[in-house]
Scaffold this active site. Structure first.
Site, PDB file in Angstrom:
ATOM      1  N   CYS A 292      32.103  18.935  37.729  1.00 34.55           N
ATOM      2  CA  CYS A 292      32.735  18.830  36.395  1.00 34.55           C
ATOM      3  C   CYS A 292      34.185  18.406  36.545  1.00 34.55           C
ATOM      4  O   CYS A 292      35.109  19.207  36.313  1.00 34.55           O
ATOM      5  CB  CYS A 292      32.647  20.170  35.664  1.00 34.55           C
ATOM      6  SG  CYS A 292      30.981  20.847  35.542  1.00 34.55           S
TER       7      CYS A 292
ATOM      8  N   CYS B 256      32.212  28.066  38.106  1.00 33.83           N
ATOM      9  CA  CYS B 256      31.861  27.863  39.511  1.00 33.83           C
ATOM     10  C   CYS B 256      30.461  27.262  39.563  1.00 33.83           C
ATOM     11  O   CYS B 256      29.929  26.839  38.532  1.00 33.83           O
ATOM     12  CB  CYS B 256      31.981  29.153  40.330  1.00 33.83           C
ATOM     13  SG  CYS B 256      30.756  30.411  39.977  1.00 33.83           S
TER      14      CYS B 256
ATOM     15  N   CYS C 132      35.753  26.877  42.393  1.00 39.58           N
ATOM     16  CA  CYS C 132      35.185  26.430  43.665  1.00 39.58           C
ATOM     17  C   CYS C 132      35.166  24.904  43.695  1.00 39.58           C
ATOM     18  O   CYS C 132      35.150  24.246  42.656  1.00 39.58           O
ATOM     19  CB  CYS C 132      33.793  27.003  43.884  1.00 39.58           C
ATOM     20  SG  CYS C 132      32.496  26.297  42.857  1.00 39.58           S
TER      21      CYS C 132
END
Length: 282
Positions: free
Chosen positions: A92, A12, A85
């Site tokens: 990424c 996240c 998230c």
């Protein structure tokens, strides 16, 4: 030889809440199958105290939890990278050494409005959502399950429970095979000082009994007596019979300490007697 553990990275933005809880839950529920880690694309350098509270409510500590950077793991191989998230997914979008990449869009409970109780409720809801998603993920990852005899099932399941039972001094006896009502039955027991957890398997179906003196209760009936039946993990609807033991382990840690420690045996006897009277009236 058992298959090597699958490596999973939960990612996240800050690695302060969602991915930390996902890592903890994966280790709690499937630590014998996977090696989970977590990280943040822009690490916060702390773990949110309510994320810690939500996990420790399950009976497992988070003493070793710390915020980590995704950069630490960028070149490491993973069977799966799960972004939990939207921000991390944007930061990424690819992961060079991962076999698979999965995205879960989960709101950050850190921004939930209200007082401390309301915010903790948001963390609990996120925790439970993550747990359901991880269950589904494990079903998807395991394409098949090995065939096991009932005796093998009890022996392997006992190993999953062993750390919890050993912590309370209950030791496992050998698996024995017998017949009951014309059915083949494999039985194994963890026992100590007049109390025991008995595991039974017949045709791949597993049940668990608590025993103290001459009293005996099925696991769901004991959980009902404790008032936590709606929260228990066992048995769920797993495809792999060993998941029954993994979910039983979670219940043992979270709810069954009064029995395992021996401090709640008087209450257990009362529950067992009440159950017996109810069955007789029925």
């Amino acid at each position: 030889m058992p298959d090597p553990k699958k490596r999973i990275l939960f990612l996240c933005t800050g690695n302060a809440a969602r991915s930390q809880m996902a890592e903890a839950l994966a280790r709690i529920d499937y630590g014998d199958l996977i090696e989970p880690v977590s990280a943040g694309s822009r690490p916060a350098r702390f773990v949110h105290h309510l994320a810690i509270d939500a996990i420790e409510e399950l009976g497992f500590d988070m003493d070793d939890a710390h915020s980590k950077s995704a950069d630490e793991f960028m070149q490491e191989p993973f069977d799966l990278v799960v972004t939990v998230c939207d921000s991390a997914a944007a930061d990424c979008p690819t992961w060079p050494a991962a076999k698979h990449l999965v995205h879960w869009s989960i709101e950050d409970p850190s921004f939930a409005p209200g007082d401390e109780a309301a915010r903790l409720a948001a963390f609990r809801a996120t925790r439970d959502d993550l747990r359901r998603r991880i269950d589904g993920l494990m079903e998807a990852l395991r394409r098949s399950h090995p065939r096991r005899s009932d005796a093998e099932l009890i022996a392997e399941g006992a190993r999953i429970l062993e750390d919890v039972m050993r912590a309370h001094g209950l030791k496992f006896d050998r698996v024995r095979e017998t017949k009951a009502g014309g059915r083949s039955l494999a039985i194994g027991r963890f026992a100590r000082r007049g109390r025991a957890l008995e595991l039974q398997a017949s045709s791949g179906v597993v049940i668990a009994y608590y025993e103290a003196d001459d009293r005996r209760l099925l696991h769901p009936h004991y959980m009902e007596c404790l008032g936590v039946a709606s929260q228990m993990r066992y048995p769920g609807l797993p495809r792999d019979p060993l998941d029954v033991f993994r979910r039983l382990r979670a219940d043992l840690v979270r709810f069954a300490k009064p029995f395992l420690t021996g401090k709640g045996i008087k209450e257990f006897r009362r529950c067992a007697d009440a159950r017996k009277k109810s069955n007789q009236r029925a």
